[in-house]
Design a protein around this motif. Structure first.
Motif, PDB file in Angstrom:
ATOM      1  N   HIS A   1      -0.851  10.726  14.862  1.00 11.43           N
ATOM      2  CA  HIS A   1      -1.638   9.566  15.286  1.00 11.43           C
ATOM      3  C   HIS A   1      -2.667  10.009  16.310  1.00 11.43           C
ATOM      4  CE1 HIS A   1       1.115   9.859  18.627  1.00 11.43           C
ATOM      5  NE2 HIS A   1       2.108   9.898  17.724  1.00 11.43           N
ATOM      6  N   SER A   2      -3.271   9.061  17.004  1.00 10.43           N
ATOM      7  CA  SER A   2      -4.407   9.411  17.878  1.00 10.43           C
ATOM      8  C   SER A   2      -3.991  10.258  19.083  1.00 10.43           C
ATOM      9  CB  SER A   2      -5.120   8.146  18.355  1.00 10.43           C
ATOM     10  OG  SER A   2      -4.286   7.422  19.225  1.00 10.43           O
TER      11      SER A   2
ATOM     12  N   THR B   1      -2.590  -1.151  -4.496  1.00 10.28           N
ATOM     13  CA  THR B   1      -2.067  -2.135  -3.542  1.00 10.28           C
ATOM     14  C   THR B   1      -1.890  -3.498  -4.220  1.00 10.28           C
ATOM     15  OG1 THR B   1      -3.053  -0.962  -1.684  1.00 10.28           O
ATOM     16  CG2 THR B   1      -2.562  -3.277  -1.339  1.00 10.28           C
TER      17      THR B   1
ATOM     18  N   ILE C   1       1.655  -1.642   8.731  1.00 11.82           N
ATOM     19  CA  ILE C   1       1.451  -1.981   7.322  1.00 11.82           C
ATOM     20  C   ILE C   1       1.297  -0.753   6.419  1.00 11.82           C
ATOM     21  CG2 ILE C   1       0.498  -4.273   7.833  1.00 11.82           C
ATOM     22  CD1 ILE C   1      -2.236  -3.190   7.052  1.00 11.82           C
TER      23      ILE C   1
ATOM     24  N   VAL D   1      -5.932   6.556   2.009  1.00 12.17           N
ATOM     25  CA  VAL D   1      -5.744   5.096   2.069  1.00 12.17           C
ATOM     26  C   VAL D   1      -6.973   4.415   2.683  1.00 12.17           C
ATOM     27  CG1 VAL D   1      -4.290   3.252   3.025  1.00 12.17           C
ATOM     28  CG2 VAL D   1      -3.234   5.372   2.216  1.00 12.17           C
ATOM     29  N   GLY D   2      -7.730   5.135   3.476  1.00 10.35           N
ATOM     30  CA  GLY D   2      -8.828   4.542   4.247  1.00 10.35           C
ATOM     31  C   GLY D   2      -9.872   3.836   3.399  1.00 10.35           C
ATOM     32  N   ILE D   3     -10.360   2.725   3.908  1.00 12.91           N
ATOM     33  CA  ILE D   3     -11.488   2.025   3.279  1.00 12.91           C
ATOM     34  C   ILE D   3     -12.497   1.762   4.385  1.00 12.91           C
ATOM     35  CG2 ILE D   3     -12.280  -0.022   2.038  1.00 12.91           C
ATOM     36  CD1 ILE D   3      -9.483  -0.387   0.944  1.00 12.91           C
TER      37      ILE D   3
ATOM     38  N   MET E   1     -12.912  11.678   8.000  1.00  8.76           N
ATOM     39  CA  MET E   1     -12.410  12.462   9.138  1.00  8.76           C
ATOM     40  C   MET E   1     -11.691  13.742   8.682  1.00  8.76           C
ATOM     41  SD  MET E   1      -9.463  11.054  11.621  1.00  8.76           S
ATOM     42  CE  MET E   1      -8.187  12.180  12.088  1.00  8.76           C
TER      43      MET E   1
ATOM     44  N   ARG F   1      -0.025   5.367  12.137  1.00 14.12           N
ATOM     45  CA  ARG F   1       1.322   4.814  12.346  1.00 14.12           C
ATOM     46  C   ARG F   1       1.302   3.300  12.427  1.00 14.12           C
ATOM     47  NH1 ARG F   1       2.332   6.250  18.778  1.00 14.12           N
ATOM     48  NH2 ARG F   1       0.145   6.101  19.377  1.00 14.12           N
ATOM     49  N   SER F   2       0.429   2.656  11.626  1.00  6.03           N
ATOM     50  CA  SER F   2       0.400   1.187  11.641  1.00  6.03           C
ATOM     51  C   SER F   2       1.650   0.643  10.965  1.00  6.03           C
ATOM     52  CB  SER F   2      -0.842   0.662  10.916  1.00  6.03           C
ATOM     53  OG  SER F   2      -0.733   0.903   9.529  1.00  6.03           O
TER      54      SER F   2
ATOM     55  N   THR G   1       0.825  -1.213   0.000  1.00  3.66           N
ATOM     56  CA  THR G   1       0.000   0.000   0.000  1.00  3.66           C
ATOM     57  C   THR G   1       0.862   1.268   0.000  1.00  3.66           C
ATOM     58  OG1 THR G   1      -1.799  -1.188   1.053  1.00  3.66           O
ATOM     59  CG2 THR G   1      -1.862   1.210   1.205  1.00  3.66           C
TER      60      THR G   1
ATOM     61  N   ALA H   1      -4.183   7.341   6.636  1.00  5.75           N
ATOM     62  CA  ALA H   1      -4.465   5.909   6.819  1.00  5.75           C
ATOM     63  C   ALA H   1      -4.901   5.699   8.261  1.00  5.75           C
ATOM     64  CB  ALA H   1      -3.233   5.079   6.494  1.00  5.75           C
ATOM     65  N   VAL H   2      -6.177   5.954   8.509  1.00  2.00           N
ATOM     66  CA  VAL H   2      -6.690   5.969   9.871  1.00  2.00           C
ATOM     67  C   VAL H   2      -7.818   4.940  10.069  1.00  2.00           C
ATOM     68  CG1 VAL H   2      -7.970   7.388  11.525  1.00  2.00           C
ATOM     69  CG2 VAL H   2      -6.045   8.368  10.307  1.00  2.00           C
ATOM     70  N   GLY H   3      -8.766   4.901   9.115  1.00  2.00           N
ATOM     71  CA  GLY H   3      -9.933   4.026   9.277  1.00  2.00           C
ATOM     72  C   GLY H   3     -11.099   4.744   9.939  1.00  2.00           C
ATOM     73  N   ARG H   4     -11.193   6.066   9.717  1.00  2.00           N
ATOM     74  CA  ARG H   4     -12.341   6.847  10.241  1.00  2.00           C
ATOM     75  C   ARG H   4     -12.984   7.597   9.081  1.00  2.00           C
ATOM     76  NH1 ARG H   4     -12.624   7.884  15.918  1.00  2.00           N
ATOM     77  NH2 ARG H   4     -11.067   6.569  16.898  1.00  2.00           N
TER      78      ARG H   4
HETATM   79  P1  NDP Z   1      -4.762   0.727  11.984  1.00  4.27           P
HETATM   80  O1  NDP Z   1      -6.046   0.661  12.737  1.00  4.27           O
HETATM   81  O2  NDP Z   1      -3.746  -0.331  12.187  1.00  4.27           O
HETATM   82  O3  NDP Z   1      -4.072   2.143  12.304  1.00  4.27           O
HETATM   83  C1  NDP Z   1      -4.812   3.318  12.337  1.00  4.27           C
HETATM   84  C2  NDP Z   1      -3.927   4.469  12.716  1.00  4.27           C
HETATM   85  O4  NDP Z   1      -4.716   5.645  12.751  1.00  4.27           O
HETATM   86  C3  NDP Z   1      -3.287   4.309  14.099  1.00  4.27           C
HETATM   87  O5  NDP Z   1      -1.934   4.679  14.054  1.00  4.27           O
HETATM   88  C4  NDP Z   1      -4.095   5.273  14.977  1.00  4.27           C
HETATM   89  O6  NDP Z   1      -3.343   5.906  15.982  1.00  4.27           O
HETATM   90  C5  NDP Z   1      -4.501   6.334  13.968  1.00  4.27           C
HETATM   91  N1  NDP Z   1      -5.718   7.000  14.418  1.00  4.27           N
HETATM   92  C6  NDP Z   1      -6.884   6.460  14.830  1.00  4.27           C
HETATM   93  N2  NDP Z   1      -7.762   7.421  15.159  1.00  4.27           N
HETATM   94  C7  NDP Z   1      -7.138   8.599  14.963  1.00  4.27           C
HETATM   95  C8  NDP Z   1      -7.515   9.943  15.137  1.00  4.27           C
HETATM   96  N3  NDP Z   1      -8.728  10.286  15.578  1.00  4.27           N
HETATM   97  N4  NDP Z   1      -6.608  10.903  14.846  1.00  4.27           N
HETATM   98  C9  NDP Z   1      -5.381  10.572  14.389  1.00  4.27           C
HETATM   99  N5  NDP Z   1      -4.962   9.316  14.188  1.00  4.27           N
HETATM  100  C10 NDP Z   1      -5.831   8.341  14.479  1.00  4.27           C
HETATM  101  O7  NDP Z   1      -5.190   0.853  10.468  1.00  4.27           O
HETATM  102  P2  NDP Z   1      -4.381   0.539   9.100  1.00  4.27           P
HETATM  103  O8  NDP Z   1      -3.181   1.413   8.993  1.00  4.27           O
HETATM  104  O9  NDP Z   1      -4.234  -0.905   8.925  1.00  4.27           O
HETATM  105  O10 NDP Z   1      -5.478   1.022   8.038  1.00  4.27           O
HETATM  106  C11 NDP Z   1      -5.946   2.346   8.006  1.00  4.27           C
HETATM  107  C12 NDP Z   1      -7.055   2.446   6.971  1.00  4.27           C
HETATM  108  O11 NDP Z   1      -6.522   2.105   5.703  1.00  4.27           O
HETATM  109  C13 NDP Z   1      -8.225   1.488   7.198  1.00  4.27           C
HETATM  110  O12 NDP Z   1      -9.419   2.117   6.750  1.00  4.27           O
HETATM  111  C14 NDP Z   1      -7.916   0.304   6.293  1.00  4.27           C
HETATM  112  O13 NDP Z   1      -9.068  -0.393   5.877  1.00  4.27           O
HETATM  113  C15 NDP Z   1      -7.261   1.026   5.134  1.00  4.27           C
HETATM  114  N6  NDP Z   1      -6.345   0.212   4.354  1.00  4.27           N
HETATM  115  C16 NDP Z   1      -6.430   0.298   3.001  1.00  4.27           C
HETATM  116  C17 NDP Z   1      -5.576  -0.392   2.186  1.00  4.27           C
HETATM  117  C18 NDP Z   1      -5.703  -0.215   0.712  1.00  4.27           C
HETATM  118  O14 NDP Z   1      -5.278  -1.071  -0.035  1.00  4.27           O
HETATM  119  N7  NDP Z   1      -6.255   0.899   0.239  1.00  4.27           N
HETATM  120  C19 NDP Z   1      -4.579  -1.312   2.729  1.00  4.27           C
HETATM  121  C20 NDP Z   1      -4.474  -1.256   4.169  1.00  4.27           C
HETATM  122  C21 NDP Z   1      -5.349  -0.532   4.946  1.00  4.27           C
HETATM  123  P3  NDP Z   1      -2.734   5.095  17.253  1.00  4.27           P
HETATM  124  O15 NDP Z   1      -1.539   4.356  16.712  1.00  4.27           O
HETATM  125  O16 NDP Z   1      -2.362   6.171  18.191  1.00  4.27           O
HETATM  126  O17 NDP Z   1      -3.821   4.179  17.730  1.00  4.27           O
END
Ligand code: NDP
Length: 301
Positions: free
Chosen positions: A202-203, A283, A182, A242-244, A227, A179-180, A154, A221-224
Motif C-alpha cells: 500500500h502507500s 465485475t 472493496i 483493476v484500476g480505472i 503507475m 488495501r481497500s 471485483t 488496485a490503486v487508482g494511479r
Molecule cells: P482506494 O482509493 O479505496 O484504495 C487505493 C489503495 O491503493 C489504497 O490501499 C492505497 O494505500 C493504495 N495506494 C495509493 N497510492 C499508492 C502508491 N503510490 N503506492 C502503493 N499503494 C498506493 O481504491 P479502490 O480499491 O476502490 O480502487 C482502486 C482502483 O480500482 C481505482 O482506479 C478504481 O476506479 C478501480 N476499481 C475498478 C473496479 C472494476 O470493476 N474494474 C472496481 C473497483 C475499483 P493506503 O491504504 O495506504 O492509502
C-alpha cells in the motif's frame, strides 16, 4: 545483454492479453442458464434490487449496465432511483422493505452515497443473505474464516480469471497492490484461501517495486494511471489491472487507462489484463453470478 534483459527477452514471446470481456460473456451465459433453471424450479426469475441515490453520471452508467446485463441473463431488476437529497432514514426504510421482499434475492446499493448518508450503516442494514456486493461485515468475516460467503464482485472476477488461466494457484506468490475494503483486502483473502503466499502492499510500503517483482501473480488496485511499469514485474508473471482512470487529453477528449502500463508490462509478463476490457466486465458478470448464488441459497437450492 544483462540477466534481467535476457529474462525479459525469453518471456516476451508468450506475453498475452487476458480477454476479460470474452470471459465475462461466457460467465454471463452460464448465469443465464442457471437463472433459467431457477425460474423453472421456483416459478420466478432471480431478483436484483438496484438502489441509486443522486445523479452522479458515472454511477448512472454503471447502474444502467448492471440492469441491462441482468435482463439479458434472465434476472429481474427492481430499480430504485432516489434523489440526492434522500435522508439516511429514508434509505434505511427502503433497505428494510427490500430485505423482507421475497422477490428480491440481491440488494445492490451503488456507491458512493451522498455525504448525509453513512455508507457503513447502509451496508450493515442489508440482509447478509442478499448482500450481493459482499460488503456486509458478516460476509467479510465468513470470507476471512474460510466459510461460504457472498464475495465482493471485483476480486471474485480476478480470482476466476486467474484460476481459468493458471489452474491450481496453490503455492504461487501473489502480491496485491492496494488495501481497500472493496478490492485489495478481499483479493488478498481470496488468494490466501486459494493457498497462495500473499503479500499486500500500500502507500506506506517500502520498496514497492521489489515486493511486486517477487510476484507470480500481481493484482493492482490503486487508482494511479500506469503507475506499474516493467520494472515492477517478474518475468513470466500474470498481471491483473483493476484500476480505472480517466485521463484528459490535450484536445479535450479523454481516455480510460489502468494502473499498469499495458505495453511495458506485456514485454515482461506472461499475461496482462487490458483496461478497458479486462477486470471491469468481470465485475458486472460476478454481480449477476452472486445474485443467482443468493437466489439459490435463499430457496434452498
Ligand atoms: P482506494 O482509493 O479505496 O484504495 C487505493 C489503495 O491503493 C489504497 O490501499 C492505497 O494505500 C493504495 N495506494 C495509493 N497510492 C499508492 C502508491 N503510490 N503506492 C502503493 N499503494 C498506493 O481504491 P479502490 O480499491 O476502490 O480502487 C482502486 C482502483 O480500482 C481505482 O482506479 C478504481 O476506479 C478501480 N476499481 C475498478 C473496479 C472494476 O470493476 N474494474 C472496481 C473497483 C475499483 P493506503 O491504504 O495506504 O492509502
Amino acid at each position: 545483454m544483462n540477466e534481467a534483459a535476457e529474462d525479459q527477452r525469453q518471456h516476451r514471446d508468450y506475453a498475452a492479453r487476458i480477454d476479460g470481456k470474452a470471459f465475462a460473456l461466457a460467465l454471463r451465459a452460464d448465469v443465464a442458464q442457471g437463472a433459467a433453471g431457477f425460474q423453472a424450479d421456483v416459478g420466478r426469475q432471480p431478483g436484483l434490487a438496484v438502489v441509486l441515490v443522486g445523479d452522479d453520471p458515472a454511477s448512472q452508467v454503471y447502474v444502467k449496465t448492471k440492469m441491462r446485463q441482468a435482463a439479458e441473463a434472465g434476472i429481474t431488476s427492481f430499480p430504485h432511483l432516489l434523489p440526492g437529497s434522500t435522508s439516511q432514514t429514508e434509505l434505511l426504510e427502503l433497505i428494510a422493505r427490500l430485505n423482507s421482499d421475497d422477490r428480491v434475492d440481491g440488494i445492490l446499493v451503488q456507491l458512493p452515497l451522498p455525504a448525509q448518508i453513512e455508507e457503513a450503516a447502509v451496508i450493515e442494514a442489508i440482509d447478509p443473505a442478499k448482500d450481493v456486493d459482499g460488503f456486509h461485515p458478516i460476509n467479510v468475516g465468513r470470507l476471512s474464516t474460510g466459510q461460504s460467503a457472498l464475495v465482493p464482485c471485483t476480486p471474485l472476477g480476478c480470482l476466476l480469471l486467474l484460476q481459468d488461466r493458471l489452474g491450481d494457484l496453490s503455492g504461487l506468490k501473489a502480491v496485491v497492490v492496494g488495501r481497500s475494503n472493496i478490492v485489495g483486502k478481499p483479493m488478498g483473502q481470496l488468494l490466501l484461501n486459494a493457498h497462495c503466499t500473499v503479500t499486500t502492499v500500500h502507500s506506506r510500503s517500502r520498496d514497492l517495486a521489489a515486493e511486486c517483482r517477487s510476484a507470480d501473480i500481481l493484482v493492482v488496485a490503486v487508482g494511479r494511471p500506469e503507475m506499474i511499469d516493467a520494472s515492477y514485474i517478474k518475468p513470466g508473471a500474470t498481471v491483473l489491472d483493476v484500476g480505472i482512470n480517466r485521463i484528459e487529453l490535450a484536445d479535450g477528449a479523454s481516455r480510460l487507462t489502468g494502473d499498469v502500463n499495458f505495453v511495458a508490462a506485456s514485454s515482461v509478463a506472461a499475461a496482462v489484463t487490458p483496461v478497458p476490457g479486462g477486470i471491469g466486465p468481470m465485475t458486472v458478470a460476478c454481480l449477476l453470478r452472486n445474485t443467482l448464488t443468493a437466489a439459490k441459497a435463499r430457496s434452498g437450492r
